[in-house]
Design a protein around this motif. Structure first.
Motif, PDB file in Angstrom:
ATOM      1  N   ALA B  11       0.837  -1.203   0.000  1.00 29.54           N
ATOM      2  CA  ALA B  11       0.000   0.000   0.000  1.00 29.54           C
ATOM      3  C   ALA B  11       0.874   1.256   0.000  1.00 29.54           C
ATOM      4  CB  ALA B  11      -0.919  -0.006   1.217  1.00 29.54           C
ATOM      5  N   MET B  12       1.959   1.176   0.736  1.00 27.71           N
ATOM      6  CA  MET B  12       2.920   2.290   0.811  1.00 27.71           C
ATOM      7  C   MET B  12       3.533   2.544  -0.573  1.00 27.71           C
ATOM      8  SD  MET B  12       3.865   3.980   3.423  1.00 27.71           S
ATOM      9  CE  MET B  12       4.889   5.428   3.440  1.00 27.71           C
ATOM     10  N   ALA B  13       3.908   1.458  -1.235  1.00 23.51           N
ATOM     11  CA  ALA B  13       4.539   1.585  -2.547  1.00 23.51           C
ATOM     12  C   ALA B  13       3.548   2.146  -3.569  1.00 23.51           C
ATOM     13  CB  ALA B  13       5.060   0.230  -3.012  1.00 23.51           C
ATOM     14  N   LEU B  14       2.309   1.659  -3.550  1.00 26.68           N
ATOM     15  CA  LEU B  14       1.313   2.130  -4.519  1.00 26.68           C
ATOM     16  C   LEU B  14       1.003   3.612  -4.304  1.00 26.68           C
ATOM     17  CD1 LEU B  14      -1.143  -0.918  -4.621  1.00 26.68           C
ATOM     18  CD2 LEU B  14       0.363  -0.129  -6.458  1.00 26.68           C
ATOM     19  N   LEU B  19       2.090   9.313  -5.944  1.00 29.54           N
ATOM     20  CA  LEU B  19       2.631  10.645  -5.661  1.00 29.54           C
ATOM     21  C   LEU B  19       3.767  10.992  -6.633  1.00 29.54           C
ATOM     22  CD1 LEU B  19       2.593  10.665  -1.752  1.00 29.54           C
ATOM     23  CD2 LEU B  19       0.985  11.731  -3.324  1.00 29.54           C
ATOM     24  N   VAL B  20       4.534   9.980  -7.000  1.00 29.08           N
ATOM     25  CA  VAL B  20       5.615  10.204  -7.973  1.00 29.08           C
ATOM     26  C   VAL B  20       5.017  10.686  -9.306  1.00 29.08           C
ATOM     27  CG1 VAL B  20       7.296   9.005  -9.429  1.00 29.08           C
ATOM     28  CG2 VAL B  20       7.276   8.590  -6.974  1.00 29.08           C
ATOM     29  N   PHE B  21       3.923  10.052  -9.692  1.00 30.85           N
ATOM     30  CA  PHE B  21       3.242  10.410 -10.937  1.00 30.85           C
ATOM     31  C   PHE B  21       2.696  11.838 -10.841  1.00 30.85           C
ATOM     32  CE2 PHE B  21      -0.505  10.397 -13.732  1.00 30.85           C
ATOM     33  CZ  PHE B  21       0.110  10.019 -14.912  1.00 30.85           C
ATOM     34  N   HIS B 171      15.726   6.537  -2.725  1.00 30.76           N
ATOM     35  CA  HIS B 171      15.477   5.179  -2.267  1.00 30.76           C
ATOM     36  C   HIS B 171      14.073   4.708  -2.654  1.00 30.76           C
ATOM     37  CE1 HIS B 171      15.479   1.507  -0.033  1.00 30.76           C
ATOM     38  NE2 HIS B 171      14.384   1.877   0.618  1.00 30.76           N
ATOM     39  N   GLY B 172      13.087   5.559  -2.396  1.00 29.68           N
ATOM     40  CA  GLY B 172      11.688   5.125  -2.468  1.00 29.68           C
ATOM     41  C   GLY B 172      11.213   4.690  -3.844  1.00 29.68           C
ATOM     42  N   PHE B 173      11.569   5.435  -4.875  1.00 27.63           N
ATOM     43  CA  PHE B 173      11.029   5.147  -6.205  1.00 27.63           C
ATOM     44  C   PHE B 173      11.464   3.758  -6.673  1.00 27.63           C
ATOM     45  CE2 PHE B 173      10.427   7.209 -10.708  1.00 27.63           C
ATOM     46  CZ  PHE B 173       9.362   6.348 -10.942  1.00 27.63           C
ATOM     47  N   GLN B 191      15.805   0.949 -12.664  1.00 25.19           N
ATOM     48  CA  GLN B 191      16.488   1.586 -11.538  1.00 25.19           C
ATOM     49  C   GLN B 191      17.182   2.857 -11.973  1.00 25.19           C
ATOM     50  OE1 GLN B 191      18.788   0.165  -8.637  1.00 25.19           O
ATOM     51  NE2 GLN B 191      17.061  -0.904  -7.735  1.00 25.19           N
ATOM     52  N   GLY B 192      17.845   2.779 -13.121  1.00 25.64           N
ATOM     53  CA  GLY B 192      18.528   3.955 -13.663  1.00 25.64           C
ATOM     54  C   GLY B 192      17.550   5.096 -13.848  1.00 25.64           C
ATOM     55  N   PHE B 193      16.401   4.770 -14.421  1.00 29.13           N
ATOM     56  CA  PHE B 193      15.386   5.799 -14.647  1.00 29.13           C
ATOM     57  C   PHE B 193      14.921   6.411 -13.324  1.00 29.13           C
ATOM     58  CE2 PHE B 193      10.828   6.796 -14.653  1.00 29.13           C
ATOM     59  CZ  PHE B 193      10.839   7.903 -15.493  1.00 29.13           C
ATOM     60  N   THR B 194      14.682   5.544 -12.304  1.00 33.01           N
ATOM     61  CA  THR B 194      14.173   6.069 -11.033  1.00 33.01           C
ATOM     62  C   THR B 194      15.194   6.992 -10.369  1.00 33.01           C
ATOM     63  OG1 THR B 194      15.002   4.200  -9.721  1.00 33.01           O
ATOM     64  CG2 THR B 194      12.773   3.989 -10.606  1.00 33.01           C
ATOM     65  N   LYS B 195      16.478   6.670 -10.530  1.00 34.20           N
ATOM     66  CA  LYS B 195      17.507   7.502  -9.907  1.00 34.20           C
ATOM     67  C   LYS B 195      17.597   8.862 -10.605  1.00 34.20           C
ATOM     68  CE  LYS B 195      18.791   4.121  -7.120  1.00 34.20           C
ATOM     69  NZ  LYS B 195      18.295   4.081  -5.751  1.00 34.20           N
ATOM     70  N   VAL B 196      17.489   8.834 -11.945  1.00 34.69           N
ATOM     71  CA  VAL B 196      17.518  10.096 -12.689  1.00 34.69           C
ATOM     72  C   VAL B 196      16.312  10.953 -12.285  1.00 34.69           C
ATOM     73  CG1 VAL B 196      17.293  11.132 -14.991  1.00 34.69           C
ATOM     74  CG2 VAL B 196      18.822   9.185 -14.643  1.00 34.69           C
ATOM     75  N   TYR B 197      15.152  10.332 -12.216  1.00 28.09           N
ATOM     76  CA  TYR B 197      13.935  11.044 -11.817  1.00 28.09           C
ATOM     77  C   TYR B 197      14.115  11.653 -10.422  1.00 28.09           C
ATOM     78  CZ  TYR B 197       8.984  11.805 -10.650  1.00 28.09           C
ATOM     79  OH  TYR B 197       7.789  12.361 -10.267  1.00 28.09           O
ATOM     80  N   ALA B 198      14.651  10.834  -9.501  1.00 27.90           N
ATOM     81  CA  ALA B 198      14.774  11.260  -8.106  1.00 27.90           C
ATOM     82  C   ALA B 198      15.621  12.519  -7.961  1.00 27.90           C
ATOM     83  CB  ALA B 198      15.364  10.136  -7.260  1.00 27.90           C
ATOM     84  N   ILE B 199      16.615  12.667  -8.846  1.00 30.22           N
ATOM     85  CA  ILE B 199      17.467  13.860  -8.784  1.00 30.22           C
ATOM     86  C   ILE B 199      16.844  14.980  -9.615  1.00 30.22           C
ATOM     87  CG2 ILE B 199      19.736  14.816  -9.393  1.00 30.22           C
ATOM     88  CD1 ILE B 199      19.953  12.888  -7.113  1.00 30.22           C
ATOM     89  N   ALA B 200      16.435  14.637 -10.834  1.00 26.39           N
ATOM     90  CA  ALA B 200      16.059  15.674 -11.802  1.00 26.39           C
ATOM     91  C   ALA B 200      14.805  16.441 -11.399  1.00 26.39           C
ATOM     92  CB  ALA B 200      15.888  15.051 -13.183  1.00 26.39           C
ATOM     93  N   ILE B 201      13.765  15.741 -10.978  1.00 25.05           N
ATOM     94  CA  ILE B 201      12.507  16.443 -10.698  1.00 25.05           C
ATOM     95  C   ILE B 201      12.641  17.392  -9.489  1.00 25.05           C
ATOM     96  CG2 ILE B 201      10.059  16.150 -10.122  1.00 25.05           C
ATOM     97  CD1 ILE B 201      10.623  15.509 -13.028  1.00 25.05           C
ATOM     98  N   PRO B 202      13.138  16.918  -8.342  1.00 29.48           N
ATOM     99  CA  PRO B 202      13.337  17.875  -7.243  1.00 29.48           C
ATOM    100  C   PRO B 202      14.302  19.001  -7.631  1.00 29.48           C
ATOM    101  CG  PRO B 202      13.423  15.642  -6.408  1.00 29.48           C
ATOM    102  CD  PRO B 202      13.411  15.539  -7.904  1.00 29.48           C
ATOM    103  N   ALA B 203      15.365  18.678  -8.387  1.00 27.53           N
ATOM    104  CA  ALA B 203      16.309  19.717  -8.814  1.00 27.53           C
ATOM    105  C   ALA B 203      15.584  20.734  -9.686  1.00 27.53           C
ATOM    106  CB  ALA B 203      17.485  19.103  -9.567  1.00 27.53           C
ATOM    107  N   GLY B 204      14.656  20.256 -10.492  1.00 28.44           N
ATOM    108  CA  GLY B 204      13.865  21.150 -11.335  1.00 28.44           C
ATOM    109  C   GLY B 204      13.022  22.107 -10.502  1.00 28.44           C
TER     110      GLY B 204
END
Ligand code: HEM
Ligand code: SF4
Ligand code: FES
Lengths: 248, 219
Positions: B11-14, B19-21, B171-173, B191-204
Motif C-alpha cells: 500500500a505504501m509503494a502504490l 505521488l511520484v506520478f 530510495h523510495g522510487f 532503476q537507472g530511470f528512477t535515480k535520474v527522476y529522483a534527482i532531476a525532478i526535485p532539482a527542477g
C-alpha cells in the motif's frame, strides 16, 4: 597482537546487562574470532571468573549459530563469512573490538552474547516444508523434472543457514531475507507449488507475530548474509504473497 | 485488511508511486512559469476551474498524501518496536544507504513542507474561489507565484525540502518496484530511470524557486 574487547555481559534473560572491558594478549592473526574468545575464556576460568557465553557449533560456517555483532556488524567486517570463519588478521594490534549480541525484540538475549533464535524455527514450522508421504511409498525426487535455472535458484535459497545476520543488520530487525529464502526454496519447485499459497500466508503471518519489523528494502541483510542470499528472494516473497492474497 | 507487514508495504509503494506520478505532472505545469507566464496562467486556470480536477482528482490526491504519511508513521512505529534495545556500536553505513534507513526523516520534512505549501497556495486559492467567491481571473496565478518567492527564507525552506525529497525518492522510487515483487532482468534499466527522476525532478523544482526569486531581484 594485543586487543581490548568491549563485551556485553548479561547474567540471564531478565538481568539488565552491561559492557565489560577485557584485555587479551598474544592473539595470533591465524586464530579464528571464536578461538580468540576461547583464549579469553580459558584465562577467565583460570582467574575464577565466569567465562563469556557465546553460541557456536560447527565452526566451519554451516550451522549458523555463531552469531555475534562485531564492531557494529553481524559476523564482523568481512562479507560472505560467519564469525567462526573470521580471522584475527582482519584486526590490528591495539584495536578495541565491540562485541554485542544480535539485537531484535524477536531474538531475546539468554545470556551474555547468546540469543534465542527459536522465532526462526516457528516461522519454518508455519510452512517451510512440503507434505509428502514418507511411509514406505516415497517417490524418487528426480522423477519430477525441474528446470536447471529453477533448481539452481531454489538451491541457492536453500543455502540459508538461519544465522540471523539479516535480522541483526536490518534497521527494522526484519526477517524478510530469511523468510523469503525459505519460501523461495519451495516456490521455485513443482513439489512446492501445491502448498504455495498457504505456505507464504502462514509464514508471513508467523514472521509478523514474532515481532520482526517490515522490509524497507535497505539491502543491509544481503550485504551481511554469509551465504549471499539474494534480494530477488524478497521480491519473490512479495510476489507470492500478492498472488496468494488475490487467490484467496 | 492491511494487517500483514507485506500488505502495508505494498500500500505504501502504490501510494508512493501515485505521488511520484503526480509530482511529474505538477512539475510540468510549474516549469511553464519559467518558460512562458501566459501558458502557466492558462494551465493553472484549467487546473483550478476544471470540475474533474477540482472535485475528483484533487480529493484523490489529498487522500493519497494523507494515506501515505499515516501508513508511513504506522510502519515506522511497528519497525521501531522490532528492536527495542539498540546497538552500542552500529555501522549501518557499511551495508545500506542513509536515505534507505531514514525514509521517515525525509518524509517528515516533506510533510512539514506540504503544510507550508498548502498554507502558501492551496488555502488562499480555496478562500479566493469558494469562500469569497471571487471571479476566477486567469491572469492572477503568475503574479501570486512570483510574489511568494520574494522572501529568501521561503526559498531556502523550499530548497532544503526538495533536497530531502531527493533522498526520499532516491530510495523510495526504485524500492517500490521491489516491494511489488518486480525484480527481473529489466530492473536495472528501470532503476537507472528512477535515480535520474529522483534527482532531476526535485532539482527542477529547486531551479524554478531560485529562478523566480533571482529573476525578480534583477528587475
Ligand atoms: C507526506 C510526507 C511523507 C511521509 C511522512 C512519507 C513517509 C514514507 C516512509 C516512512 C516510507 C518508507 C516505508 C518503509 O520503509 O517501509 C515511504 C516510502 C515511499 N515514499 Fe514517502 N513519505 C512522504 C511523502 C512522499 C512523497 C511526496 C512521495 C513522492 C513524490 C513519496 C514517495 C514514496 C515512495 C515511492 C516510497 C517507497 C515505497 C517502498 O519502499 O516500497 N513519499 N514514505
Ligand atoms: S538469509 Fe543469510 S543472513 Fe539471513 S539467516 Fe539466512 S544465511 Fe543468515
Ligand atoms: S559455528 Fe557454525 S557457522 Fe559458525
Amino acid at each position: 597482537m594485543k586487543l581490548t574487547l568491549k563485551i556485553w555481559r548479561q547474567k540471564n534473560a531478565s538481568a539488565k546487562g552491561a559492557f565489560k572491558n577485557y584485555n587479551v594478549e598474544d592473539v595470533d592473526g591465524d586464530m579464528s574470532f571464536l578461538e580468540m574468545l576461547d583464549v579469553l575464556n580459558a584465562d577467565l576460568i583460570d582467574k575464577g571468573e565466569e567465562p563469556v557465553e557465546f553460541d557456536h557449533d560447527c565452526r566451519e560456517g554451516i550451522c549458523g549459530s555463531c552469531n555475534l555483532q562485531i564492531n557494529g556488524r553481524p559476523h564482523g567486517p568481512k562479507r560472505h563469512i560467519t564469525t567462526c570463519q573470521l580471522h584475527m588478521r582482519s584486526f590490528n594490534d591495539g584495536d578495541t573490538i565491540v562485541i554485542e549480541p544480535f539485537r531484535a525484540t524477536a531474538f531475546p538475549v539468554i545470556k551474555d552474547l547468546v540469543v534465542d533464535r527459536s522465532a526462526f524455527d516457528r516461522i519454518q514450522q508455519a510452512g517451510g516444508y512440503i507434505s509428502v508421504n514418507t511411509s514406505g511409498n516415497t517417490i524418487d525426487a528426480n522423477s519430477i523434472p525441474v528446470e536447471k535455472e529453477n533448481a539452481d535458484e531454489a538451491f541457492n535459497s536453500a543455502t540459508c543457514i538461519g544465522c540471523g545476520a539479516c535480522v541483526a543488520a536490518c534497521v527494522n530487525a526484519s526477517a524478510m531475507l530469511f523468510t523469503s529464502a525459505k519460501v523461495s526454496q519451495f516456490a521455485l519447485l513443482p513439489q512446492g507449488e501445491v502448498e504455495a499459497s498457504r505456505r507464504v500466508m502462514n509464514m508471513v503471518e508467523q514472521m509478523d507475530k514474532e515481532g520482526f519489523g517490515g522490509c524497507s528494502n535497505t539491502g543491509a541483510c544481503y550485504i551481511e548474509c554469509p551465504k549471499d542470499i539474494s534480494l530477488e528472494n524478497i521480491a519473490r516473497i512479495n510476489r507470492e504473497y500478492l498472488k496468494a492474497s488475490v487467490e484467496s | 485488511m492491511l494487517s500483514a507487514s507485506i500488505a502495508k508495504k505494498v500500500a505504501m509503494a502504490l501510494s508512493g508511486l501515485f505521488l511520484v506520478f503526480f509530482l511529474a505532472q505538477h512539475f510540468t505545469i510549474n516549469i511553464t512559469s519559467v518558460i512562458d507566464p501566459d501558458t502557466f496562467n492558462e494551465w493553472s486556470h484549467f487546473m483550478g476551474t476544471n470540475p474533474l480536477v477540482q472535485f475528483v482528482l484533487q480529493p484523490i490526491l489529498i487522500f493519497g498524501v494523507v494515506f501515505h504519511f499515516i501508513m508511513g508513521i504506522i510502519i515506522e512505529l511497528k519497525n521501531n518496536k522490532a528492536r527495542q534495545k539498540g546497538y552500542a556500536k552500529y555501522a549501518g553505513n557499511k551495508n545500506s544507504s542513509w536515505a534507505s534507513r531514514n525514509m521517515i526523516i525525509s518524509g517528515a520534512v516533506v510533510l512539514a513542507f506540504l503544510g507550508l505549501h498548502f498554507y502558501d497556495f492551496w488555502v488562499p486559492e480555496m478562500i479566493y474561489k469558494y469562500v469569497e467567491v471571487n471571479e476566477a481571473l486567469e491572469s492572477r496565478y503568475y503574479p501570486e507565484l512570483v510574489h511568494k518567492f520574494e522572501d529568501p527564507i521561503r526559498v531556502l525552506i523550499y530548497v532544503v525540502s526538495f533536497v530531502l525529497l531527493m533522498f526520499h525518492l532516491w530510495h523510495g522510487f526504485s524500492s517500490s518496484f521491489q516491494t511489488m515483487g518486480w525484480n527481473n532482468k529489466f530492473s536495472k534499466g528501470l532503476q537507472g530511470f528512477t535515480k535520474v527522476y529522483a534527482i532531476a525532478i526535485p532539482a527542477g523544482f529547486i531551479f524554478i524557486a531560485l529562478y523566480l526569486h533571482f529573476n525578480q531581484l534583477s528587475h
